[in-house]
Design an enzyme around this catalytic site. Sequence first.
Site, PDB file in Angstrom:
ATOM      1  N   SER A  78     -43.725  22.221  14.704  1.00  0.00           N
ATOM      2  CA  SER A  78     -43.684  23.018  15.937  1.00  0.00           C
ATOM      3  C   SER A  78     -44.964  22.772  16.735  1.00  0.00           C
ATOM      4  CB  SER A  78     -43.609  24.495  15.544  1.00  0.00           C
ATOM      5  OG  SER A  78     -44.070  25.327  16.568  1.00  0.00           O
ATOM      6  N   TYR A 123     -46.358  32.233  11.458  1.00  0.00           N
ATOM      7  CA  TYR A 123     -45.540  31.064  11.816  1.00  0.00           C
ATOM      8  C   TYR A 123     -46.448  29.883  12.166  1.00  0.00           C
ATOM      9  CZ  TYR A 123     -41.940  28.331  14.294  1.00  0.00           C
ATOM     10  OH  TYR A 123     -41.082  27.327  14.708  1.00  0.00           O
TER      11      TYR A 123
HETATM   12  P1  NAD Z   1     -32.106  28.935  13.946  1.00  0.00           P
HETATM   13  O1  NAD Z   1     -32.508  30.334  13.604  1.00  0.00           O
HETATM   14  O2  NAD Z   1     -31.026  28.692  14.920  1.00  0.00           O
HETATM   15  O3  NAD Z   1     -31.756  28.132  12.600  1.00  0.00           O
HETATM   16  C1  NAD Z   1     -32.411  28.321  11.381  1.00  0.00           C
HETATM   17  C2  NAD Z   1     -31.395  28.114  10.261  1.00  0.00           C
HETATM   18  O4  NAD Z   1     -32.079  28.246   9.011  1.00  0.00           O
HETATM   19  C3  NAD Z   1     -30.270  29.182  10.257  1.00  0.00           C
HETATM   20  O5  NAD Z   1     -29.013  28.562  10.110  1.00  0.00           O
HETATM   21  C4  NAD Z   1     -30.591  30.055   9.050  1.00  0.00           C
HETATM   22  O6  NAD Z   1     -29.428  30.602   8.421  1.00  0.00           O
HETATM   23  C5  NAD Z   1     -31.306  29.049   8.144  1.00  0.00           C
HETATM   24  N1  NAD Z   1     -32.206  29.717   7.206  1.00  0.00           N
HETATM   25  C6  NAD Z   1     -33.137  30.661   7.486  1.00  0.00           C
HETATM   26  N2  NAD Z   1     -33.751  31.047   6.354  1.00  0.00           N
HETATM   27  C7  NAD Z   1     -33.208  30.331   5.345  1.00  0.00           C
HETATM   28  C8  NAD Z   1     -33.423  30.279   3.950  1.00  0.00           C
HETATM   29  N3  NAD Z   1     -34.338  31.074   3.342  1.00  0.00           N
HETATM   30  N4  NAD Z   1     -32.702  29.418   3.209  1.00  0.00           N
HETATM   31  C9  NAD Z   1     -31.761  28.620   3.790  1.00  0.00           C
HETATM   32  N5  NAD Z   1     -31.495  28.628   5.109  1.00  0.00           N
HETATM   33  C10 NAD Z   1     -32.216  29.477   5.878  1.00  0.00           C
HETATM   34  O7  NAD Z   1     -33.485  28.242  14.405  1.00  0.00           O
HETATM   35  P2  NAD Z   1     -33.751  26.867  15.126  1.00  0.00           P
HETATM   36  O8  NAD Z   1     -34.420  27.185  16.403  1.00  0.00           O
HETATM   37  O9  NAD Z   1     -32.567  25.981  15.107  1.00  0.00           O
HETATM   38  O10 NAD Z   1     -34.920  26.304  14.179  1.00  0.00           O
HETATM   39  C11 NAD Z   1     -34.761  25.186  13.315  1.00  0.00           C
HETATM   40  C12 NAD Z   1     -36.150  24.676  12.966  1.00  0.00           C
HETATM   41  O11 NAD Z   1     -36.821  24.233  14.143  1.00  0.00           O
HETATM   42  C13 NAD Z   1     -37.060  25.727  12.332  1.00  0.00           C
HETATM   43  O12 NAD Z   1     -37.867  25.130  11.356  1.00  0.00           O
HETATM   44  C14 NAD Z   1     -37.922  26.174  13.490  1.00  0.00           C
HETATM   45  O13 NAD Z   1     -39.131  26.718  13.053  1.00  0.00           O
HETATM   46  C15 NAD Z   1     -38.092  24.867  14.225  1.00  0.00           C
HETATM   47  N6  NAD Z   1     -38.489  24.976  15.631  1.00  0.00           N
HETATM   48  C16 NAD Z   1     -37.727  25.606  16.552  1.00  0.00           C
HETATM   49  C17 NAD Z   1     -38.159  25.635  17.888  1.00  0.00           C
HETATM   50  C18 NAD Z   1     -37.384  26.313  18.960  1.00  0.00           C
HETATM   51  O14 NAD Z   1     -37.824  26.307  20.130  1.00  0.00           O
HETATM   52  N7  NAD Z   1     -36.238  26.879  18.654  1.00  0.00           N
HETATM   53  C19 NAD Z   1     -39.361  25.041  18.249  1.00  0.00           C
HETATM   54  C20 NAD Z   1     -40.109  24.408  17.261  1.00  0.00           C
HETATM   55  C21 NAD Z   1     -39.660  24.372  15.971  1.00  0.00           C
END
Ligand code: NAD
Length: 294
Positions: A177, A190
């Site tokens: 991130s 985070y």
């Molecule tokens: P999201 O919440 O849509 O998806 C996260 C997924 O992880 C969900 O399907 C959830 O059920 C699963 N999950 C959560 N805890 C879990 C666990 N303990 N065991 C198994 N599965 C689990 O979020 P997203 O935005 O798609 O994020 C995906 C990745 O990208 C994450 O690592 C997040 O930190 C990173 N990220 C997101 C952004 C953003 O702008 N959305 C930016 C930078 C990084």
Amino acid sequence: MKVLLTKKYKFMKNFTFDDLHGKVCAITGGAGVIGNVIVYALASVGVKVAIVDYNEERAKEVASDVAANTGATIIGVKANVLDKSELESAREVIIEKLGPIDILINGAGGNSPQATTSVEQMQDTDLDNLKNTFYGLEMEGFDKVFSLNFKGTVLPTMVFTRDMLQKKSGVVLNISSMNAYHPLTKIPAYSAAKASVNNFTEWLAVHLAKMGIRVNAVAPGFFITNQNRFLVLDEKTGDYSQRGQKIVTNTPMGKFGEPEDLQGTVLFLLSELSSFVTGVVIPVDGGFNAYSGV
Ligand code: NAD
């Protein structure tokens, strides 16, 4: 080793993702917003995918939806990334249904209101109400977020890369991130966890380099998804919150990204196109990381 000066060089490789066809990939958090678009990218180049997510229903839904649209082989498998025995069981299911794992994407992660301060910078006026500040954070929430993002990357890597050791070939891709480079206000757990993910990416890349396993990461900029909606949008109006507007202002391209913007970089890091690349974190961020704000 002697360098053969007589070697005949071919100056151009065949630039395709064909080498990924038929490979088996486990993607944690694959049922989420970013996971979903990565699953599409994998399916489109013929990778067999196991979506490993603790939301089993959603994992199966995404699997059948993407399979129906692409014809790819995709399964949904339940596992909590913080539970080693559940991950071991998931690995057995994947091997039985798809074969040994060639690619691991550590996508499970996210933030929580319990690990978020209400104020950005502490002021004298907060002295009477510390609960809005760093001092009011519950360690339980802090631990949860730190573990999910950091340990939730380490543990699946321990379990899902073991077949790669046998083959002496494989790829790990972590999802980092912007917070790893510059911590955003309000979300210390985070930010610290994602900085640790970058560090671990470099550490593991070195540790496994001689085993034929490459380890890299992408650092997404800002995409509106379930984990940050409450911070970047005004619940009532649906407009950007003050924080959402600040993000757009500080992104030189002037917008939030579309999750699909990650697909090309992800496939590049998984394929042989990046065969001499290990231990890097590539920002996919519209320039956010490069911009000082001035
Ligand atoms: P999201 O919440 O849509 O998806 C996260 C997924 O992880 C969900 O399907 C959830 O059920 C699963 N999950 C959560 N805890 C879990 C666990 N303990 N065991 C198994 N599965 C689990 O979020 P997203 O935005 O798609 O994020 C995906 C990745 O990208 C994450 O690592 C997040 O930190 C990173 N990220 C997101 C952004 C953003 O702008 N959305 C930016 C930078 C990084």
